[in-house]
Scaffold this motif. Sequence first.
Motif, PDB file in Angstrom:
ATOM      1  N   GLU A  59     -33.008  40.324 -30.702  1.00 50.91           N
ATOM      2  CA  GLU A  59     -33.401  41.293 -31.729  1.00 50.91           C
ATOM      3  C   GLU A  59     -32.173  41.924 -32.377  1.00 50.91           C
ATOM      4  N   ALA A  60     -31.162  42.238 -31.583  1.00 52.97           N
ATOM      5  CA  ALA A  60     -29.934  42.828 -32.132  1.00 52.97           C
ATOM      6  C   ALA A  60     -29.214  41.848 -33.058  1.00 52.97           C
ATOM      7  N   ILE A  61     -29.192  40.587 -32.699  1.00 51.18           N
ATOM      8  CA  ILE A  61     -28.574  39.561 -33.549  1.00 51.18           C
ATOM      9  C   ILE A  61     -29.348  39.432 -34.848  1.00 51.18           C
ATOM     10  N   VAL A  71     -23.600  43.938 -32.466  1.00 49.70           N
ATOM     11  CA  VAL A  71     -24.701  43.346 -31.704  1.00 49.70           C
ATOM     12  C   VAL A  71     -24.840  44.020 -30.346  1.00 49.70           C
ATOM     13  N   GLY A  72     -23.734  44.213 -29.659  1.00 52.45           N
ATOM     14  CA  GLY A  72     -23.776  44.828 -28.327  1.00 52.45           C
ATOM     15  C   GLY A  72     -24.308  46.239 -28.344  1.00 52.45           C
ATOM     16  N   CYS A  73     -23.857  47.034 -29.308  1.00 52.01           N
ATOM     17  CA  CYS A  73     -24.313  48.432 -29.390  1.00 52.01           C
ATOM     18  C   CYS A  73     -25.799  48.511 -29.702  1.00 52.01           C
ATOM     19  N   LEU A  74     -26.268  47.676 -30.609  1.00 54.51           N
ATOM     20  CA  LEU A  74     -27.691  47.715 -30.938  1.00 54.51           C
ATOM     21  C   LEU A  74     -28.534  47.226 -29.767  1.00 54.51           C
ATOM     22  N   ALA A  75     -28.085  46.181 -29.089  1.00 52.67           N
ATOM     23  CA  ALA A  75     -28.827  45.691 -27.918  1.00 52.67           C
ATOM     24  C   ALA A  75     -28.924  46.781 -26.857  1.00 52.67           C
ATOM     25  N   LYS A  76     -27.832  47.507 -26.630  1.00 51.01           N
ATOM     26  CA  LYS A  76     -27.868  48.574 -25.633  1.00 51.01           C
ATOM     27  C   LYS A  76     -28.830  49.678 -26.061  1.00 51.01           C
TER      28      LYS A  76
END
Length: 155
Positions: free
Chosen positions: A56-58, A102-107
């Motif tokens: 989803e973040a990607i 991507v990492g920040c949104l996934a978290k």
Amino acid sequence: MSIGTGFIAVAPVDASRETRIVSSTFWPAIEPEAIREAQRIDGTVTEPRLKGALIEAIATTNAALSGWRTARQAEGIAKLADVDAEKIDDTSILVHRYLRAVGCLAKALLLERYRDMDSTGKGEKKAEAQFDTIDDCRRDHLNALADLTGRRRVT
């Protein structure tokens, strides 16, 4: 403020089960293990949940950058790493910023889901404490997008 001496057990992560996620030839592949380490996501987040959040973040990040990507591809640039940019640690700063976005949104997505697992008073207080963390992760995502595209950050 005192530092406790308690021991907190963290669920181990079986990195061999986590496979890279590829979205397109333009964007770099995402390594879940690297995102776990960069974002401090421990083993309590299962591989399927992390993968779902990363997908989803990607998708969200790629959609936000689609116009910018199209413009770079019209210039004949095949992938993000080929865009003329400063390199840090032999990697384009733009790649670093994409991975951060991507990492920040996934978290942020994971924190939103995990805060509702305990609805007791203790869970409510913990959830309230995480609002800033979720907001911080979302802000960092937007800042990474702005930095990647060369837009000014706006508050």
